[in-house]
Design an enzyme around this catalytic site. Structure first.
Site, PDB file in Angstrom:
ATOM      1  CD  GLU A 102      -3.205  -1.273   4.106  1.00 31.47           C
ATOM      2  OE1 GLU A 102      -3.546  -0.487   3.202  1.00 31.47           O
ATOM      3  OE2 GLU A 102      -3.868  -2.283   4.381  1.00 31.47           O
ATOM      4  CG  ASP A 103      -5.535   2.206   1.661  1.00 31.03           C
ATOM      5  OD1 ASP A 103      -5.317   1.365   2.572  1.00 31.03           O
ATOM      6  OD2 ASP A 103      -6.516   2.128   0.911  1.00 31.03           O
ATOM      7  CG  ASP A 106     -11.614   1.683   9.385  1.00 33.42           C
ATOM      8  OD1 ASP A 106     -11.752   2.684  10.094  1.00 33.42           O
ATOM      9  OD2 ASP A 106     -12.574   1.070   8.884  1.00 33.42           O
ATOM     10  CG  PHE A 155     -15.989   5.981   3.631  1.00 32.84           C
ATOM     11  CD1 PHE A 155     -15.557   4.705   3.959  1.00 32.84           C
ATOM     12  CD2 PHE A 155     -15.978   6.373   2.303  1.00 32.84           C
ATOM     13  CE1 PHE A 155     -15.125   3.828   2.976  1.00 32.84           C
ATOM     14  CE2 PHE A 155     -15.545   5.498   1.311  1.00 32.84           C
ATOM     15  CZ  PHE A 155     -15.127   4.230   1.644  1.00 32.84           C
ATOM     16  CB  VAL A 156     -11.284   9.467   3.690  1.00 29.95           C
ATOM     17  CG1 VAL A 156     -11.505  10.433   4.839  1.00 29.95           C
ATOM     18  CG2 VAL A 156     -10.483   8.256   4.155  1.00 29.95           C
ATOM     19  CG  ASP A 162     -12.145   1.865  -3.227  1.00 27.97           C
ATOM     20  OD1 ASP A 162     -11.397   1.612  -2.260  1.00 27.97           O
ATOM     21  OD2 ASP A 162     -13.100   1.132  -3.545  1.00 27.97           O
ATOM     22  NE  ARG A 168      -9.133   1.716  -6.255  1.00 25.00           N
ATOM     23  CZ  ARG A 168      -9.126   1.097  -5.081  1.00 25.00           C
ATOM     24  NH1 ARG A 168      -8.432   1.584  -4.087  1.00 25.00           N
ATOM     25  NH2 ARG A 168      -9.822  -0.011  -4.907  1.00 25.00           N
TER      26      ARG A 168
HETATM   27  P1  IMP Z   1      -9.257  -2.376   8.574  1.00 27.41           P
HETATM   28  O1  IMP Z   1      -9.003  -3.844   8.507  1.00 27.41           O
HETATM   29  O2  IMP Z   1     -10.563  -2.076   9.224  1.00 27.41           O
HETATM   30  O3  IMP Z   1      -8.114  -1.600   9.220  1.00 27.41           O
HETATM   31  O4  IMP Z   1      -9.467  -1.880   7.101  1.00 27.41           O
HETATM   32  C1  IMP Z   1      -8.454  -1.493   6.293  1.00 27.41           C
HETATM   33  C2  IMP Z   1      -8.929  -1.382   4.858  1.00 27.41           C
HETATM   34  O5  IMP Z   1     -10.295  -0.916   4.784  1.00 27.41           O
HETATM   35  C3  IMP Z   1      -8.112  -0.347   4.132  1.00 27.41           C
HETATM   36  O6  IMP Z   1      -6.965  -0.902   3.526  1.00 27.41           O
HETATM   37  C4  IMP Z   1      -9.097   0.207   3.121  1.00 27.41           C
HETATM   38  O7  IMP Z   1      -9.040  -0.563   1.940  1.00 27.41           O
HETATM   39  C5  IMP Z   1     -10.447   0.034   3.764  1.00 27.41           C
HETATM   40  N1  IMP Z   1     -10.962   1.287   4.369  1.00 27.41           N
HETATM   41  C6  IMP Z   1     -11.135   1.533   5.678  1.00 27.41           C
HETATM   42  N2  IMP Z   1     -11.618   2.768   5.896  1.00 27.41           N
HETATM   43  C7  IMP Z   1     -11.737   3.332   4.658  1.00 27.41           C
HETATM   44  C8  IMP Z   1     -12.161   4.637   4.214  1.00 27.41           C
HETATM   45  O8  IMP Z   1     -12.529   5.556   4.980  1.00 27.41           O
HETATM   46  N3  IMP Z   1     -12.138   4.834   2.858  1.00 27.41           N
HETATM   47  C9  IMP Z   1     -11.740   3.879   1.974  1.00 27.41           C
HETATM   48  N4  IMP Z   1     -11.337   2.663   2.360  1.00 27.41           N
HETATM   49  C10 IMP Z   1     -11.324   2.393   3.678  1.00 27.41           C
END
Ligand code: IMP
Length: 178
Positions: A102-103, A106, A155-156, A162, A168
């Protein structure tokens, strides 16, 4: 410090390309050692992990496979919804040692959903490998097996991540400056 503008927001360098490269090499070594003899299947989650996944996979030195899946999208700077569907998975996971790539984790809700979906296919094991995580934001209990960097709740963008589909291609990881 170098800053960039994407739409209305200003970002500054948070993790340089050089630091990322070193850490990805370390992770590749660690995974190769720990997963030796298990022919792991790397499951890279598009779009965000396409660069991390490609770089990490080239640091893997053991027999292994990689495939790519897609989940629902993310728009703007807040998590927009919970994802339930894993699209494009055309490999049988039964008995496989899976490593999700995963990238960013969050809130962890996306990953939790994904683990539930994958477990229906009876893999031997499922590990999570993420480029980034924001520990302050995690809402669900998750074991993150491989984490390149823990970051604060900002936020990154860059290195695959992106802001409304922009950024990206940036080689460094940038964080929101204001
Ligand atoms: P989660 O379900 O809240 O863990 O969200 C995960 C997804 O949210 C990641 O795969 C990203 O696509 C997106 N995301 C969460 N935080 C960021 C950020 O700081 N920058 C860019 N995308 C983010």
């Amino acid at each position: 410090m170098e800053s960039i503008k994407i739409y209305d927001k200003t970002f500054k360098v948070s993790i340089s390309a050089e630091v990322i490269k070193k850490r990805v090499e370390e992770l590749g070594k660690q995974i190769s050692k720990e997963m030796e003899g298990r022919n792991p299947l790397f499951l890279a989650v598009l779009n965000g992990s396409f660069i991390f996944g490609a770089d990490l996979y080239r640091e893997i030195t053991i027999p292994s496979e990689i495939t790519f899946v897609k989940l629902a999208s993310y728009a703007g700077t807040v998590t927009t919804g919970i994802v339930s569907e894993v699209i494009g998975l055309n490999v049988d996971l039964t008995g496989r040692d899976v490593i999700i790539v995963e990238d960013i984790v969050d809130t962890g809700l996306t990953m939790q959903q994904m683990l539930e979906t994958l477990s229906l296919q009876n893999p031997a094991s499922v590990k999570i490998c993420t480029l980034l995580t924001k520990p302050e934001k995690l809402q669900v209990p998750l074991t993150l097996d491989y984490v390149a960097f823990e970051i604060p709740n900002l936020f990154v963008v860059g290195y695959g991540l992106d802001y409304d589909q922009q950024g990206r291609n940036l080689k460094d990881i940038y964080e929101l400056a204001e």
